[in-house]
Design a protein around this motif. Structure first.
Motif, PDB file in Angstrom:
ATOM      1  N   PRO A   1      30.935   5.430  11.726  1.00 35.71           N
ATOM      2  CA  PRO A   1      29.981   6.686  11.357  1.00 35.71           C
ATOM      3  C   PRO A   1      28.680   6.311  11.805  1.00 35.71           C
ATOM      4  CG  PRO A   1      30.916   5.866   9.385  1.00 35.71           C
ATOM      5  CD  PRO A   1      31.270   4.830  10.503  1.00 35.71           C
TER       6      PRO A   1
ATOM      7  N   LEU B   1      23.836   1.517  -7.532  1.00 33.41           N
ATOM      8  CA  LEU B   1      23.343   1.312  -6.129  1.00 33.41           C
ATOM      9  C   LEU B   1      21.733   0.822  -6.289  1.00 33.41           C
ATOM     10  CD1 LEU B   1      24.893   4.148  -3.985  1.00 33.41           C
ATOM     11  CD2 LEU B   1      25.160   1.744  -3.679  1.00 33.41           C
ATOM     12  N   MET B   2      21.364   1.215  -6.863  1.00 27.42           N
ATOM     13  CA  MET B   2      19.838   0.846  -7.062  1.00 27.42           C
ATOM     14  C   MET B   2      19.422   0.338  -8.316  1.00 27.42           C
ATOM     15  SD  MET B   2      17.903   4.144  -5.459  1.00 27.42           S
ATOM     16  CE  MET B   2      16.601   3.654  -4.370  1.00 27.42           C
TER      17      MET B   2
ATOM     18  N   PHE C   1      27.541  11.234  -1.717  1.00 23.80           N
ATOM     19  CA  PHE C   1      26.266  11.535  -1.103  1.00 23.80           C
ATOM     20  C   PHE C   1      26.061  12.867  -0.450  1.00 23.80           C
ATOM     21  CE2 PHE C   1      25.843   7.027  -1.800  1.00 23.80           C
ATOM     22  CZ  PHE C   1      24.406   6.966  -1.833  1.00 23.80           C
TER      23      PHE C   1
ATOM     24  N   ARG D   1      31.218   1.160  -9.733  1.00 20.42           N
ATOM     25  CA  ARG D   1      31.148   2.156  -8.740  1.00 20.42           C
ATOM     26  C   ARG D   1      32.534   2.709  -8.463  1.00 20.42           C
ATOM     27  NH1 ARG D   1      27.834  -2.205  -5.701  1.00 20.42           N
ATOM     28  NH2 ARG D   1      26.026  -1.531  -6.400  1.00 20.42           N
TER      29      ARG D   1
ATOM     30  N   ALA E   1      29.460   2.868  -2.546  1.00 13.59           N
ATOM     31  CA  ALA E   1      29.784   3.627  -3.446  1.00 13.59           C
ATOM     32  C   ALA E   1      31.529   4.049  -3.468  1.00 13.59           C
ATOM     33  CB  ALA E   1      29.158   5.203  -3.475  1.00 13.59           C
TER      34      ALA E   1
ATOM     35  N   GLN F   1      21.404   7.477  -7.798  1.00 19.00           N
ATOM     36  CA  GLN F   1      21.746   6.104  -7.321  1.00 19.00           C
ATOM     37  C   GLN F   1      21.470   5.012  -8.328  1.00 19.00           C
ATOM     38  OE1 GLN F   1      20.602   5.205  -3.470  1.00 19.00           O
ATOM     39  NE2 GLN F   1      20.160   7.552  -2.841  1.00 19.00           N
TER      40      GLN F   1
ATOM     41  N   LEU G   1      30.318   8.657  -6.598  1.00 19.86           N
ATOM     42  CA  LEU G   1      29.128   9.201  -6.262  1.00 19.86           C
ATOM     43  C   LEU G   1      29.444   9.841  -4.759  1.00 19.86           C
ATOM     44  CD1 LEU G   1      26.150  10.040  -6.086  1.00 19.86           C
ATOM     45  CD2 LEU G   1      25.637   7.666  -5.442  1.00 19.86           C
TER      46      LEU G   1
ATOM     47  N   ASN H   1      29.540  12.538   7.002  1.00 23.73           N
ATOM     48  CA  ASN H   1      28.811  11.281   7.825  1.00 23.73           C
ATOM     49  C   ASN H   1      29.461   9.906   7.452  1.00 23.73           C
ATOM     50  OD1 ASN H   1      27.618  13.237   8.916  1.00 23.73           O
ATOM     51  ND2 ASN H   1      25.685  12.802   8.161  1.00 23.73           N
ATOM     52  N   GLN H   2      30.275   9.771   6.590  1.00 22.60           N
ATOM     53  CA  GLN H   2      30.731   8.465   5.962  1.00 22.60           C
ATOM     54  C   GLN H   2      32.139   8.340   6.550  1.00 22.60           C
ATOM     55  OE1 GLN H   2      30.768   8.906   1.887  1.00 22.60           O
ATOM     56  NE2 GLN H   2      32.820   9.298   1.870  1.00 22.60           N
TER      57      GLN H   2
ATOM     58  N   ASN I   1      25.105   4.578 -10.666  1.00 22.13           N
ATOM     59  CA  ASN I   1      26.260   3.776 -10.289  1.00 22.13           C
ATOM     60  C   ASN I   1      25.783   2.562  -9.867  1.00 22.13           C
ATOM     61  OD1 ASN I   1      25.292   4.287  -7.826  1.00 22.13           O
ATOM     62  ND2 ASN I   1      27.469   4.614  -7.044  1.00 22.13           N
TER      63      ASN I   1
ATOM     64  N   GLN J   1      29.352   3.743   1.536  1.00 17.03           N
ATOM     65  CA  GLN J   1      30.690   2.961   1.789  1.00 17.03           C
ATOM     66  C   GLN J   1      30.683   2.016   0.484  1.00 17.03           C
ATOM     67  OE1 GLN J   1      32.497   4.649   3.452  1.00 17.03           O
ATOM     68  NE2 GLN J   1      32.096   4.631   5.616  1.00 17.03           N
TER      69      GLN J   1
ATOM     70  N   THR K   1       0.891  -1.117   0.026  1.00 15.95           N
ATOM     71  CA  THR K   1      -0.029  -0.062   0.126  1.00 15.95           C
ATOM     72  C   THR K   1       0.822   1.277  -0.055  1.00 15.95           C
ATOM     73  OG1 THR K   1      -0.208  -0.608   2.303  1.00 15.95           O
ATOM     74  CG2 THR K   1      -2.322  -0.588   0.967  1.00 15.95           C
ATOM     75  N   TYR K   2       2.192   1.060   0.384  1.00 15.55           N
ATOM     76  CA  TYR K   2       3.006   2.251   0.357  1.00 15.55           C
ATOM     77  C   TYR K   2       3.632   2.647  -1.033  1.00 15.55           C
ATOM     78  CZ  TYR K   2       2.452   1.032   5.347  1.00 15.55           C
ATOM     79  OH  TYR K   2       2.209   0.735   6.811  1.00 15.55           O
TER      80      TYR K   2
ATOM     81  N   ILE L   1      24.583   5.283   5.009  1.00 13.17           N
ATOM     82  CA  ILE L   1      26.156   5.112   5.326  1.00 13.17           C
ATOM     83  C   ILE L   1      26.672   3.710   4.380  1.00 13.17           C
ATOM     84  CG2 ILE L   1      27.768   4.564   6.998  1.00 13.17           C
ATOM     85  CD1 ILE L   1      26.380   6.319   8.978  1.00 13.17           C
TER      86      ILE L   1
END
Lengths: 308, 267
Positions: free
Chosen positions: B206, A56-57, A104, A97, B183, A51, A102, A109-110, A54, B181, A17-18, B177
């Motif tokens: 992280p 990722l999706m 973000f 990749r 990537a 995304q 990429l 934060n990584q 590369n 990573q 449903t989402y 995260i």
């Protein structure tokens, strides 16, 4: 053509449903060496789109090609066209990749390593390069993003926000990508930090010939740096062209919750009031030239006289 | 990754169970769990099953959402059933080498399987029809008598709601995260156990940094709004019993009485 999307659609939580259709039949080709600005309001599908570039999706429908090769298809021609790809013939997404880097949003934060240079080395290390090459790439990337040498042995957590951001970008750059995608690399930075980072990205594009995709909310930034703009709206590509073409449709952009650079508004307003200016000017320099020219022709400005 | 855990996954719908006071649902669930272990006979389980089916129908939540919770305990369920089947002494109906299955064992295994399954489905009904915040409010209200013995009831409830609130945030953060990573060429899928654990470092560091930062920000924001603990604190939506809650309590007591009856009569 380095990257190509063919009829790509993506639906989140399909069958529930989402379920939300984030990308709707996207066709896009990106040539080597372009500097592309991607704009669209929050939730328009920009992040989902990048995304896909590369791997990722995985698109729920359609195909993604890197250098002509379908990244979700089989590398063995005999298997082509089949839905299920056997494990050994799968496209090497990890190497993809490294070619399509990429960065973000809020990439700082990584960061996780004990010092800056080891963090930047993480990417090249995953590529399986030897020590000296890893070191060389990391140093090169740090120099190119403007991280001073005195910070290289410092813990990344002790740096300022802007410095962290540079280190994080260097971490992707160190993999030597052919395409660099940056998702709002300047979000949350002060004007000085923003200009520095954008100038460095521009330099990478000019000197190393890297194809750049810059996702941004700032129309000024996109107008100043990009040579092509892609407008994403409701999961579709609403507009695609040079900054001049795209921003001349600023009325349509406004309907999508976007806008043109302020320069566009000023020159259009001036033209409406009868001044003979070039309404396609998108950067401040262009607008200045055009206004000066118009004033000169009207005789309101003597030759050699200029604005301060 | 954590998709299979139903607990804390509220399913919005407009049903009588959604509207009930969370305290009723909480106590009702506790009593339901007790009852599942109370009844022993066939008739007793038929009664409990009938009640459970009615509740599922009333909740308007698709049944597959409750089965998701069951999938998470599938291994425990199997182990319990196998152990009960082979290790219960009694009348042997099948024997091979040192393994023997007894009649009592089969009955016991089925009983334990049904009990565990009902326990999970029963508590899933509560968590699917009640938001985590309602649930902590209910607990705070139900355990408030413990304040007399200086138990930090409000603080525990507050910690629980914060923890619950943070689960989706941290899951999203993990996802972000992880992607960042990947990537950079990180590999979370291949290699032996030691290598895999080492590969988790770029994810965990992280994540911890971000969790601490968020906790710090939250503490700051709470203090900026003059939060000072539970003393004299009122609620925006205080829990109030209405007519249907009282009816529900009567039905729950009736249900418990029924189960006790089945236990005593050994049906």
């Amino acid at each position: 053509m380095i990257l190509e999307l063919k009829n790509v659609s993506f639906t989140y939580s399909r069958g529930t449903t989402y379920s939300v259709k984030a990308l709707d039949n996207i066709n896009l080709s990106i040539d080597e060496g372009q500097f592309i600005g991607v704009i669209g309001h929050t939730g328009s599908g920009k992040s989902t789109l990048i995304q896909h570039l590369n791997g990722l999706m995985q698109p729920t429908e359609g195909q993604v090609f890197y250098e002509g090769q379908d990244i979700w298809g089989s590398t063995d021609p005999a298997e082509q066209g089949k839905k299920k790809v056997s494990k050994k013939n799968r496209y090497d997404l990890r190497s993809l990749r490294t070619h399509v880097g990429l960065v973000f949003q809020y990439p700082e934060n990584q960061l996780f390593e004990t010092d800056v240079i080891s963090d930047v080395s993480f990417g090249p290390k995953n590529q399986g390069l030897d020590e000296t090459e890893i070191r060389r790439r990391a140093e090169e990337a740090l120099r190119q993003t403007g991280v001073a040498e005195k910070f290289w042995k410092v813990s990344p957590f002790e740096l300022s926000g802007g410095q962290k951001r540079r280190v994080a970008i260097a971490g992707v750059l160190a993999m030597n990508p052919k395409v660099l995608i940056l998702d709002e690399p300047t979000a949350g930075l002060d004007p000085q930090g923003r200009d520095d980072i954008l100038d460095q990205i521009k330099k990478l594009h000019d000197e190393r010939g890297i194809t750049i995709l810059l996702v941004s909310h700032s129309m000024e930034d996109v107008a100043n740096y990009a040579d092509r703009i892609i407008v994403v709206n409701d999961g579709k590509i609403a507009d695609d062209g040079t900054p001049k073409e795209v921003f001349s449709h600023y009325r349509e952009l406004e309907k999508m919750g976007l806008a043109a650079p302020q320069t566009t508004y000023i020159v259009n307003e001036l033209a409406e009031r009868g001044m003979d200016v070039d309404t396609t000017a998108t950067t401040i320099t262009e607008a200045k030239e055009s206004i000066l020219k118009a004033l000169l022709e009207k005789g309101q400005l003597r030759k050699g006289e200029t604005f301060v | 990754m954590f998709k299979d855990v139903t607990i804390g996954q509220y399913y919005p719908a407009d049903s009588i169970l959604h509207k009930l006071d969370p305290r009723v649902k909480f106590l009702g669930t506790v009593i339901f769990i007790v009852s599942v272990f109370l009844v022993r006979g066939f008739a007793g389980y038929a009664f409990v099953t009938a009640v459970l089916v009615t509740l599922i129908a009333l909740s308007k939540v698709p049944f597959r959402f409750m089965l998701k919770g069951l999938r998470a305990i599938l291994i425990i369920l199997c182990i319990t059933m196998i152990f009960n089947m082979f290790l219960t002494p009694g009348e042997v109906i099948f024997q091979k080498w040192i393994f023997k299955i007894t009649r009592e064992g089969v009955i016991q295994a089925v009983r334990m399987g049904v009990r565990l399954a009902y326990l999970v489905i029963g508590s899933s009904i509560m968590t699917l029809t009640t938001t985590p915040n309602q649930l902590t409010d209910a607990m705070e209200s139900l355990f408030s008598p413990l304040k007399v013995v200086h138990a930090p009831v409000h603080e525990i409830a507050m910690m629980m709601s914060i923890a619950l609130r943070f689960i989706p945030i941290l899951m999203e953060e993990t996802d972000k995260i992880m992607k960042a990573q990947i990537a950079r060429g990180a590999d979370f899928e291949s290699g032996g156990i030691v290598k895999r654990i080492m590969n988790m470092i770029p994810l965990l560091v992280p994540l911890f940094v971000s969790a601490f930062r968020r906790a710090n920000d939250l503490a700051m924001a709470m203090e900026a709004r003059c939060y000072h603990g539970g003393e004299g604190r009122t609620q925006m939506k205080p829990l109030k019993y209405s007519g249907r809650d009282i009816v529900a309590y009567i039905l729950i007591i009736g249900f418990l009485a029924g189960c006790i009856f089945f236990r005593i009569t050994r049906l």
